[in-house]
Design a protein around this motif. Sequence first.
Motif, PDB file in Angstrom:
ATOM      1  N   ILE A   8       2.683  -8.754   5.370  1.00 51.98           N
ATOM      2  CA  ILE A   8       1.453  -8.817   4.574  1.00 51.98           C
ATOM      3  C   ILE A   8       1.725  -9.418   3.204  1.00 51.98           C
ATOM      4  O   ILE A   8       2.670  -9.025   2.511  1.00 51.98           O
ATOM      5  CB  ILE A   8       0.836  -7.408   4.397  1.00 51.98           C
ATOM      6  CG1 ILE A   8       0.383  -6.869   5.757  1.00 51.98           C
ATOM      7  CG2 ILE A   8      -0.331  -7.436   3.408  1.00 51.98           C
ATOM      8  CD1 ILE A   8      -0.112  -5.431   5.699  1.00 51.98           C
ATOM      9  N   TRP A  10      -0.432  -9.454   0.007  1.00 46.28           N
ATOM     10  CA  TRP A  10      -1.657  -8.837  -0.533  1.00 46.28           C
ATOM     11  C   TRP A  10      -1.730  -9.154  -2.018  1.00 46.28           C
ATOM     12  O   TRP A  10      -1.009  -8.597  -2.836  1.00 46.28           O
ATOM     13  CB  TRP A  10      -1.613  -7.331  -0.311  1.00 46.28           C
ATOM     14  CG  TRP A  10      -2.978  -6.692  -0.256  1.00 46.28           C
ATOM     15  CD1 TRP A  10      -4.154  -7.197  -0.720  1.00 46.28           C
ATOM     16  CD2 TRP A  10      -3.295  -5.419   0.318  1.00 46.28           C
ATOM     17  NE1 TRP A  10      -5.189  -6.331  -0.480  1.00 46.28           N
ATOM     18  CE2 TRP A  10      -4.696  -5.230   0.156  1.00 46.28           C
ATOM     19  CE3 TRP A  10      -2.557  -4.422   0.931  1.00 46.28           C
ATOM     20  CZ2 TRP A  10      -5.350  -4.077   0.597  1.00 46.28           C
ATOM     21  CZ3 TRP A  10      -3.199  -3.279   1.377  1.00 46.28           C
ATOM     22  CH2 TRP A  10      -4.574  -3.110   1.209  1.00 46.28           C
ATOM     23  N   PHE A  15      -6.186 -11.252   0.984  1.00 48.40           N
ATOM     24  CA  PHE A  15      -5.308 -10.471   1.861  1.00 48.40           C
ATOM     25  C   PHE A  15      -4.957 -11.337   3.060  1.00 48.40           C
ATOM     26  O   PHE A  15      -5.834 -11.917   3.698  1.00 48.40           O
ATOM     27  CB  PHE A  15      -6.035  -9.202   2.320  1.00 48.40           C
ATOM     28  CG  PHE A  15      -5.335  -8.429   3.409  1.00 48.40           C
ATOM     29  CD1 PHE A  15      -4.474  -7.395   3.085  1.00 48.40           C
ATOM     30  CD2 PHE A  15      -5.562  -8.723   4.750  1.00 48.40           C
ATOM     31  CE1 PHE A  15      -3.829  -6.674   4.091  1.00 48.40           C
ATOM     32  CE2 PHE A  15      -4.930  -8.012   5.750  1.00 48.40           C
ATOM     33  CZ  PHE A  15      -4.060  -6.982   5.426  1.00 48.40           C
ATOM     34  N   ALA A  17      -2.299 -11.337   6.599  1.00 49.34           N
ATOM     35  CA  ALA A  17      -1.384 -10.536   7.406  1.00 49.34           C
ATOM     36  C   ALA A  17      -1.034 -11.280   8.686  1.00 49.34           C
ATOM     37  O   ALA A  17      -1.847 -12.039   9.226  1.00 49.34           O
ATOM     38  CB  ALA A  17      -2.005  -9.179   7.725  1.00 49.34           C
ATOM     39  N   LEU A  47      -6.350  -0.794   4.281  1.00 50.58           N
ATOM     40  CA  LEU A  47      -5.407  -1.471   5.164  1.00 50.58           C
ATOM     41  C   LEU A  47      -5.662  -1.089   6.624  1.00 50.58           C
ATOM     42  O   LEU A  47      -5.616  -1.949   7.510  1.00 50.58           O
ATOM     43  CB  LEU A  47      -3.967  -1.117   4.778  1.00 50.58           C
ATOM     44  CG  LEU A  47      -2.887  -1.827   5.598  1.00 50.58           C
ATOM     45  CD1 LEU A  47      -3.009  -3.340   5.488  1.00 50.58           C
ATOM     46  CD2 LEU A  47      -1.499  -1.367   5.174  1.00 50.58           C
ATOM     47  N   MET A  64       5.227  -5.454   3.028  1.00 51.37           N
ATOM     48  CA  MET A  64       4.251  -6.039   2.118  1.00 51.37           C
ATOM     49  C   MET A  64       4.919  -6.615   0.875  1.00 51.37           C
ATOM     50  O   MET A  64       5.928  -6.108   0.405  1.00 51.37           O
ATOM     51  CB  MET A  64       3.219  -4.985   1.692  1.00 51.37           C
ATOM     52  CG  MET A  64       2.325  -4.509   2.811  1.00 51.37           C
ATOM     53  SD  MET A  64       1.145  -3.213   2.282  1.00 51.37           S
ATOM     54  CE  MET A  64       2.205  -1.764   2.416  1.00 51.37           C
ATOM     55  N   TRP A  74      -1.165  -0.534  -4.688  1.00 56.66           N
ATOM     56  CA  TRP A  74      -1.039   0.712  -3.924  1.00 56.66           C
ATOM     57  C   TRP A  74      -0.013   1.620  -4.598  1.00 56.66           C
ATOM     58  O   TRP A  74      -0.287   2.775  -4.920  1.00 56.66           O
ATOM     59  CB  TRP A  74      -0.604   0.360  -2.503  1.00 56.66           C
ATOM     60  CG  TRP A  74      -0.756   1.455  -1.490  1.00 56.66           C
ATOM     61  CD1 TRP A  74      -0.811   2.802  -1.713  1.00 56.66           C
ATOM     62  CD2 TRP A  74      -0.871   1.278  -0.080  1.00 56.66           C
ATOM     63  NE1 TRP A  74      -0.939   3.484  -0.535  1.00 56.66           N
ATOM     64  CE2 TRP A  74      -0.986   2.570   0.501  1.00 56.66           C
ATOM     65  CE3 TRP A  74      -0.873   0.167   0.756  1.00 56.66           C
ATOM     66  CZ2 TRP A  74      -1.100   2.755   1.877  1.00 56.66           C
ATOM     67  CZ3 TRP A  74      -0.993   0.357   2.130  1.00 56.66           C
ATOM     68  CH2 TRP A  74      -1.112   1.642   2.678  1.00 56.66           C
ATOM     69  N   THR A  98       2.350   5.454   6.197  1.00 59.07           N
ATOM     70  CA  THR A  98       0.888   5.367   6.138  1.00 59.07           C
ATOM     71  C   THR A  98       0.262   6.576   6.824  1.00 59.07           C
ATOM     72  O   THR A  98       0.935   7.328   7.533  1.00 59.07           O
ATOM     73  CB  THR A  98       0.398   4.089   6.824  1.00 59.07           C
ATOM     74  OG1 THR A  98       0.699   4.170   8.229  1.00 59.07           O
ATOM     75  CG2 THR A  98       1.061   2.849   6.230  1.00 59.07           C
TER      76      THR A  98
END
Length: 299
Positions: A8, A10, A15, A17, A47, A64, A74, A98
């Motif tokens: 990713i 970001w 964004f 991915a 996400l 990321m 984040w 996550t």
Amino acid sequence: MEREWIAIDWGTSNFRAWLMAGDDVLDKRNASYGLLHVEPGQFDATLKMLLGEWIAEGTPMVAMAGMVGSQQGWYEVDYCSLPASADSLLAHSKSFTTSWGSKAWIFPGLRKFPRGDMPDVMRGEEVQLLGLSLLEDIDNFQAILPGTHSKHARMQQRQIVDFSTYMTGELFQVLISHSLLGRGLPDAAADDSAFLLGVEVSRRHAALSQLLFSTRTLRLSGELSAESVSDYLSGLLIGLEFSTDNISPVWLVGSAALTRRYQMAANAFGIQTRCVDGDRCFIAGMQSLQQRLTEKRYG
């Protein structure tokens, strides 16, 4: 099939991915859902929504880079100092899990803080530079990464040793959208001659504000059509990058449209260039970092 994982990029506005299986790209996803569009505390939920079916039946590793690791991101992942290598990025990365169970990493950006000189930072471009060195199997090179904040960087022995930032893309957008220079313009028409005129004017030894005002005076005098103002201003701003950093040869890392413009400007300065796709470089850099993480986890 090799273990799936997700790379990713970001940023502030966008964004991007890629769903990966080893080194193979299985799918790609773009969204105008950068940091500016994420409510505080909602990165995990955002996400999950953006990845959708990619994580519906599994927990692929997520790697990321970019502004997702900034103060507004984040998690704030502190910058690495120069010189910086792949090992530096791994050592300073932030790991977490996550809400749906994927192990995630955010790689840090870089900070230049020389004594007596202006500090500088980057986030995301360091992965592209690492990827370029791997794709082309080169240890020492100079590169320009065009964009909202264009980066000029130098790599030695596969370590990033120096870089500078130019607000070219952002300055262009502000001037063309919110200043007198862009007021009342019709739809822009592609005009390479106007672009190259802007590059030529950028070589004059004059203050930035004076050079910028030539966008208006050339239009008033009839030497520049209203439809060509955008290309002239673009050439002027891009040319200023080469006026202050006259390097050769140089790699141009980015989209075909942007690298073409930078190549035109470089040619006007007699600078040799080679172009490479920025996404390819990002993926190659993330693959290298992901492989090292996998070796640490499962090796």
